[in-house]
Structure formats: structure tokens, C-alpha cells
Scaffold this motif. Sequence first.
Motif, PDB file in Angstrom:
ATOM      1  N   ALA A 163       0.836  -1.200   0.000  1.00  0.00           N
ATOM      2  CA  ALA A 163       0.000   0.000   0.000  1.00  0.00           C
ATOM      3  C   ALA A 163       0.871   1.251   0.000  1.00  0.00           C
ATOM      4  O   ALA A 163       1.694   1.444   0.903  1.00  0.00           O
ATOM      5  CB  ALA A 163      -0.927   0.009   1.207  1.00  0.00           C
ATOM      6  N   ALA A 164       0.689   2.103  -0.996  1.00  0.00           N
ATOM      7  CA  ALA A 164       1.450   3.352  -1.068  1.00  0.00           C
ATOM      8  C   ALA A 164       0.996   4.344  -0.002  1.00  0.00           C
ATOM      9  O   ALA A 164       1.696   5.303   0.293  1.00  0.00           O
ATOM     10  CB  ALA A 164       1.318   3.969  -2.458  1.00  0.00           C
ATOM     11  N   ALA A 165      -0.156   4.104   0.598  1.00  0.00           N
ATOM     12  CA  ALA A 165      -0.675   4.990   1.647  1.00  0.00           C
ATOM     13  C   ALA A 165      -0.102   4.665   3.024  1.00  0.00           C
ATOM     14  O   ALA A 165      -0.435   5.316   3.999  1.00  0.00           O
ATOM     15  CB  ALA A 165      -2.201   4.916   1.683  1.00  0.00           C
ATOM     16  N   SER A 166       0.792   3.694   3.100  1.00  0.00           N
ATOM     17  CA  SER A 166       1.378   3.287   4.378  1.00  0.00           C
ATOM     18  C   SER A 166       2.820   3.786   4.486  1.00  0.00           C
ATOM     19  O   SER A 166       3.706   3.322   3.760  1.00  0.00           O
ATOM     20  CB  SER A 166       1.359   1.766   4.513  1.00  0.00           C
ATOM     21  N   LEU A 167       3.053   4.692   5.408  1.00  0.00           N
ATOM     22  CA  LEU A 167       4.394   5.233   5.633  1.00  0.00           C
ATOM     23  C   LEU A 167       5.388   4.123   5.958  1.00  0.00           C
ATOM     24  O   LEU A 167       6.477   4.065   5.383  1.00  0.00           O
ATOM     25  CB  LEU A 167       4.356   6.269   6.758  1.00  0.00           C
ATOM     26  N   LEU A 168       5.029   3.232   6.846  1.00  0.00           N
ATOM     27  CA  LEU A 168       5.947   2.148   7.223  1.00  0.00           C
ATOM     28  C   LEU A 168       6.260   1.228   6.053  1.00  0.00           C
ATOM     29  O   LEU A 168       7.411   0.824   5.865  1.00  0.00           O
ATOM     30  CB  LEU A 168       5.377   1.345   8.393  1.00  0.00           C
ATOM     31  N   ASN A 169       5.245   0.905   5.260  1.00  0.00           N
ATOM     32  CA  ASN A 169       5.479   0.067   4.079  1.00  0.00           C
ATOM     33  C   ASN A 169       6.450   0.738   3.122  1.00  0.00           C
ATOM     34  O   ASN A 169       7.363   0.095   2.600  1.00  0.00           O
ATOM     35  CB  ASN A 169       4.169  -0.229   3.345  1.00  0.00           C
ATOM     36  N   LEU A 170       6.256   2.032   2.892  1.00  0.00           N
ATOM     37  CA  LEU A 170       7.135   2.750   1.969  1.00  0.00           C
ATOM     38  C   LEU A 170       8.577   2.759   2.452  1.00  0.00           C
ATOM     39  O   LEU A 170       9.511   2.587   1.677  1.00  0.00           O
ATOM     40  CB  LEU A 170       6.645   4.185   1.772  1.00  0.00           C
ATOM     41  N   MET A 171       8.764   2.942   3.750  1.00  0.00           N
ATOM     42  CA  MET A 171      10.120   2.994   4.285  1.00  0.00           C
ATOM     43  C   MET A 171      10.802   1.626   4.244  1.00  0.00           C
ATOM     44  O   MET A 171      12.012   1.539   4.064  1.00  0.00           O
ATOM     45  CB  MET A 171      10.105   3.570   5.691  1.00  0.00           C
ATOM     46  N   THR A 172      10.033   0.553   4.369  1.00  0.00           N
ATOM     47  CA  THR A 172      10.630  -0.784   4.316  1.00  0.00           C
ATOM     48  C   THR A 172      10.845  -1.267   2.882  1.00  0.00           C
ATOM     49  O   THR A 172      11.516  -2.271   2.675  1.00  0.00           O
ATOM     50  CB  THR A 172       9.778  -1.817   5.082  1.00  0.00           C
ATOM     51  N   LEU A 173      10.308  -0.542   1.916  1.00  0.00           N
ATOM     52  CA  LEU A 173      10.483  -0.912   0.509  1.00  0.00           C
ATOM     53  C   LEU A 173      11.959  -0.847   0.115  1.00  0.00           C
ATOM     54  O   LEU A 173      12.420  -1.628  -0.713  1.00  0.00           O
ATOM     55  CB  LEU A 173       9.645   0.019  -0.377  1.00  0.00           C
ATOM     56  N   GLY A 174      12.690   0.078   0.705  1.00  0.00           N
ATOM     57  CA  GLY A 174      14.114   0.192   0.421  1.00  0.00           C
ATOM     58  C   GLY A 174      14.432   0.827  -0.924  1.00  0.00           C
ATOM     59  O   GLY A 174      15.500   0.582  -1.488  1.00  0.00           O
ATOM     60  N   ALA A 175      13.528   1.635  -1.438  1.00  0.00           N
ATOM     61  CA  ALA A 175      13.760   2.294  -2.731  1.00  0.00           C
ATOM     62  C   ALA A 175      14.691   3.486  -2.538  1.00  0.00           C
ATOM     63  O   ALA A 175      14.417   4.379  -1.744  1.00  0.00           O
ATOM     64  CB  ALA A 175      12.440   2.744  -3.345  1.00  0.00           C
ATOM     65  N   MET A 176      15.792   3.480  -3.266  1.00  0.00           N
ATOM     66  CA  MET A 176      16.803   4.522  -3.163  1.00  0.00           C
ATOM     67  C   MET A 176      16.737   5.451  -4.383  1.00  0.00           C
ATOM     68  O   MET A 176      16.066   5.148  -5.369  1.00  0.00           O
ATOM     69  CB  MET A 176      18.191   3.883  -3.074  1.00  0.00           C
ATOM     70  N   HIS A 177      17.476   6.550  -4.297  1.00  0.00           N
ATOM     71  CA  HIS A 177      17.557   7.498  -5.402  1.00  0.00           C
ATOM     72  C   HIS A 177      17.931   6.770  -6.702  1.00  0.00           C
ATOM     73  O   HIS A 177      18.868   5.984  -6.728  1.00  0.00           O
ATOM     74  CB  HIS A 177      18.611   8.571  -5.098  1.00  0.00           C
ATOM     75  N   GLY A 178      17.144   7.014  -7.740  1.00  0.00           N
ATOM     76  CA  GLY A 178      17.410   6.399  -9.035  1.00  0.00           C
ATOM     77  C   GLY A 178      16.781   5.042  -9.247  1.00  0.00           C
ATOM     78  O   GLY A 178      16.751   4.540 -10.373  1.00  0.00           O
ATOM     79  N   ASP A 179      16.298   4.407  -8.183  1.00  0.00           N
ATOM     80  CA  ASP A 179      15.632   3.107  -8.330  1.00  0.00           C
ATOM     81  C   ASP A 179      14.330   3.265  -9.104  1.00  0.00           C
ATOM     82  O   ASP A 179      13.655   4.293  -9.010  1.00  0.00           O
ATOM     83  CB  ASP A 179      15.295   2.495  -6.963  1.00  0.00           C
ATOM     84  N   GLU A 180      13.979   2.241  -9.830  1.00  0.00           N
ATOM     85  CA  GLU A 180      12.704   2.217 -10.531  1.00  0.00           C
ATOM     86  C   GLU A 180      11.695   1.466  -9.664  1.00  0.00           C
ATOM     87  O   GLU A 180      12.012   0.404  -9.115  1.00  0.00           O
ATOM     88  CB  GLU A 180      12.858   1.520 -11.879  1.00  0.00           C
ATOM     89  N   VAL A 181      10.512   2.055  -9.527  1.00  0.00           N
ATOM     90  CA  VAL A 181       9.430   1.402  -8.807  1.00  0.00           C
ATOM     91  C   VAL A 181       8.223   1.306  -9.726  1.00  0.00           C
ATOM     92  O   VAL A 181       8.101   2.052 -10.699  1.00  0.00           O
ATOM     93  CB  VAL A 181       9.062   2.144  -7.497  1.00  0.00           C
ATOM     94  N   ILE A 182       7.349   0.380  -9.420  1.00  0.00           N
ATOM     95  CA  ILE A 182       6.145   0.172 -10.218  1.00  0.00           C
ATOM     96  C   ILE A 182       4.946   0.545  -9.374  1.00  0.00           C
ATOM     97  O   ILE A 182       4.733  -0.008  -8.294  1.00  0.00           O
ATOM     98  CB  ILE A 182       6.045  -1.283 -10.699  1.00  0.00           C
ATOM     99  N   LEU A 183       4.194   1.513  -9.866  1.00  0.00           N
ATOM    100  CA  LEU A 183       2.962   1.938  -9.207  1.00  0.00           C
ATOM    101  C   LEU A 183       1.787   1.317  -9.929  1.00  0.00           C
ATOM    102  O   LEU A 183       1.796   1.193 -11.156  1.00  0.00           O
ATOM    103  CB  LEU A 183       2.812   3.458  -9.273  1.00  0.00           C
ATOM    104  N   ALA A 184       0.764   0.960  -9.186  1.00  0.00           N
ATOM    105  CA  ALA A 184      -0.478   0.466  -9.767  1.00  0.00           C
ATOM    106  C   ALA A 184      -1.631   1.124  -9.024  1.00  0.00           C
ATOM    107  O   ALA A 184      -1.511   1.446  -7.839  1.00  0.00           O
ATOM    108  CB  ALA A 184      -0.574  -1.053  -9.651  1.00  0.00           C
ATOM    109  N   ALA A 185      -2.710   1.338  -9.731  1.00  0.00           N
ATOM    110  CA  ALA A 185      -3.900   1.911  -9.104  1.00  0.00           C
ATOM    111  C   ALA A 185      -5.126   1.181  -9.616  1.00  0.00           C
ATOM    112  O   ALA A 185      -5.197   0.790 -10.782  1.00  0.00           O
ATOM    113  CB  ALA A 185      -4.002   3.404  -9.398  1.00  0.00           C
ATOM    114  N   GLU A 186      -6.077   1.018  -8.708  1.00  0.00           N
ATOM    115  CA  GLU A 186      -7.310   0.318  -9.044  1.00  0.00           C
ATOM    116  C   GLU A 186      -8.465   1.033  -8.376  1.00  0.00           C
ATOM    117  O   GLU A 186      -8.363   1.451  -7.222  1.00  0.00           O
ATOM    118  CB  GLU A 186      -7.224  -1.127  -8.555  1.00  0.00           C
TER     119      GLU A 186
END
Length: 88
Positions: free
Chosen positions: A44-67
Motif C-alpha cells: 500500500a502506497a498509503a502506508s508510511l511504514l510500508n514505503l520505508m521498508t520498501l528500500g527504494a533509493m535514489h534512481g531506483d525504478e518502482v512500479i505503481l499500480a492503481a485500481e
Amino acid sequence: MVEVRVRVASRVGLHARPAALIAKLAAEQPATVTIRKDGGEPIAAASLLNLMTLGAMHGDEVILAAEGEHAQSSLDAVAALIETEMDQ
């Protein structure tokens, strides 16, 4: 469901302040927005803790999805924020 790949522009990655801004924006969207790294499980992108544990660093590519209602505009809003330097 719609998806998009984006690069993390924040110099500190999705940590602390950038993650908080993204979580807040995602929570305000009418659609459910998820984020994942390639090969990872969506969180969930709405979860601060989830986002921080994702480990995405500067320049990393992430995949967003919306439904859900207004999925494309929700996805566009969150993607635009991730592609912005949020470090100022």
C-alpha cells in the motif's frame, strides 16, 4: 488496474519525509495505489511504514499500480510526486 514505472528522484530515496509525503498523497486518492520494486510484492502506497521498508533509493525504478475510481488520475498524482525531488 493501471500501472506505471517511475524513477525515485529524492536524493534520500523513499525514506522519512519523502515517504510521508507519498503516503499522505496516496491516502487522499479515490483509487487504491500500490507500489513495488521489480520482482517484489505490491504494498500500500498509503502506508508510511510500508514505503520505508520498501528500500527504494535514489534512481531506483518502482512500479505503481492503481485500481478503482479515478485510477489513472490517482496514479498520475503519486507518480509525479515520486519523480520530484522532495528533499527541499
